[in-house]
Motif scaffolding. Sequence first.
Motif, short mmCIF file in Angstrom:
data_model
loop_
_atom_site.label_atom_id
_atom_site.label_comp_id
_atom_site.label_asym_id
_atom_site.label_seq_id
_atom_site.Cartn_x
_atom_site.Cartn_y
_atom_site.Cartn_z
N PHE A 1 -10.02 -9.22 -10.98
CA PHE A 1 -10.11 -10.57 -10.43
C PHE A 1 -11.51 -10.89 -9.90
O PHE A 1 -12.15 -11.82 -10.35
CB PHE A 1 -9.08 -10.77 -9.30
CG PHE A 1 -7.68 -10.89 -9.81
CD1 PHE A 1 -7.13 -12.13 -10.08
CD2 PHE A 1 -6.92 -9.76 -10.06
CE1 PHE A 1 -5.84 -12.25 -10.58
CE2 PHE A 1 -5.63 -9.86 -10.56
CZ PHE A 1 -5.09 -11.11 -10.81
N MET B 1 -14.05 -2.38 -8.13
CA MET B 1 -14.50 -1.00 -7.99
C MET B 1 -15.27 -0.54 -9.24
O MET B 1 -14.90 -0.86 -10.36
CB MET B 1 -13.34 -0.06 -7.69
CG MET B 1 -12.24 -0.07 -8.68
SD MET B 1 -11.00 1.11 -8.11
CE MET B 1 -9.77 0.87 -9.35
N PHE C 1 2.02 -1.10 -2.74
CA PHE C 1 1.80 -2.47 -2.24
C PHE C 1 3.10 -3.02 -1.65
O PHE C 1 3.36 -4.22 -1.72
CB PHE C 1 1.28 -3.38 -3.36
CG PHE C 1 -0.16 -3.12 -3.70
CD1 PHE C 1 -1.18 -3.64 -2.92
CD2 PHE C 1 -0.50 -2.33 -4.79
CE1 PHE C 1 -2.51 -3.38 -3.22
CE2 PHE C 1 -1.83 -2.07 -5.10
CZ PHE C 1 -2.83 -2.60 -4.32
N GLY D 1 -4.81 -6.22 4.75
CA GLY D 1 -3.48 -5.97 4.21
C GLY D 1 -2.41 -6.91 4.71
O GLY D 1 -2.22 -7.08 5.92
#
Length: 323
Positions: free
Chosen positions: A21, A42, A178, A203
């Motif tokens: 994304f 990353m 998640f 988070g």
Amino acid sequence: MQKIGSIEVLPNILLAPLAGFTDSAYRRIVKEFSAGIVYTEMISSMGVFYKDKKTLELMRFYEEERPIAAQIFGSIPDKLAYAASVMEDAGFDLVDINMGCPTPKIVKSGAGAALLKDLSLVKDIIKAVRKAIKVPLTIKIRKGFAKKDNVVKEVGKIAEGEGANAIALHGITAEEFFKSDAEDWSSIKTLKKTVKIPVIGNGGIKTEEDVLRMFKETGVDYVMVGRATMGVPYFIKSAFLYITTGEKYTLGLKEKLYIIVRHIKYEVQDKGEERGIREMRKIISHYVKGMKNAARFRERLNGVATEKEMIRLVEEIFSAQGG
Ligand SMILES: Cc1cc2nc3c(=O)[nH]c(=O)nc-3n(C[C@H](O)[C@H](O)[C@H](O)COP(=O)(O)O)c2cc1C
């Protein structure tokens, strides 16, 4: 103004790294509104070492994205140190080490959240990377690896002792992946109490109210937001407005349409038409979430091959909303 190392960071809300994304186009769109720091997706330290073409492409950014952090991942201290020095030479303002990714592919290679199982390796990595660069160094961790783990105090002390300039913490373990009801903000509060360097809480943020609540409940210096920006690139601007004035930022349909068109153009400009259009499909799905006929629109989106067709289709769905 609050700082991470030498870098002034305002607003105090950051855009999280999201592989698949937060490429340059996504970051530029978010940055048009606001973000304290943006992070690359990353980037593999081994890929950097072997000069892999796809890996090096992830390093492209524009001046208007600053301050920008390059996030690197890997498990071998000297390879991470080398990759960090390449990032510094490429002009990134900060380097961040991924110590939280829970996906099987990354964990199997010993990187991401797998590092949290070996704190002496965590220490060696931070030491090696710190030595290799002058720009601010941050790490991004999870609460621990196994469901029962909580290593935030230990990792916090190691990072601070080895000269890291800030720690981002996603308050959930890798095994919990998640799972939305497993977010544990008390671990973020614990880290904030343990270290003097800035803490970035992350988070489970879904709304502007959540951002305010995270600041209040945990005492963090910064909040980092990922998924809430998908389809809502002005989320950080809105959240900052909300915590400072109580108001939220909203956009009309026409303005939203312009953003999507611009996002498509940036993506195609950076990646070429074929790849750019392919990658925009999932991004646009987020933009149209909740709109009338969104499901049927998504199906048609998959058949679109050119920039022109994609823009036309997006215009069509927007005009069908009555805007
Ligand atoms: C699609 C996706 C890709 C992600 N990629 C990365 C990544 O490359 N590096 C990283 O540190 N975290 C990555 N994350 C984790 C996010 O940065 C963030 O820690 C997590 O989504 C929790 O924040 P949120 O609830 O605000 O999304 C990713 C998460 C998602 C959903």
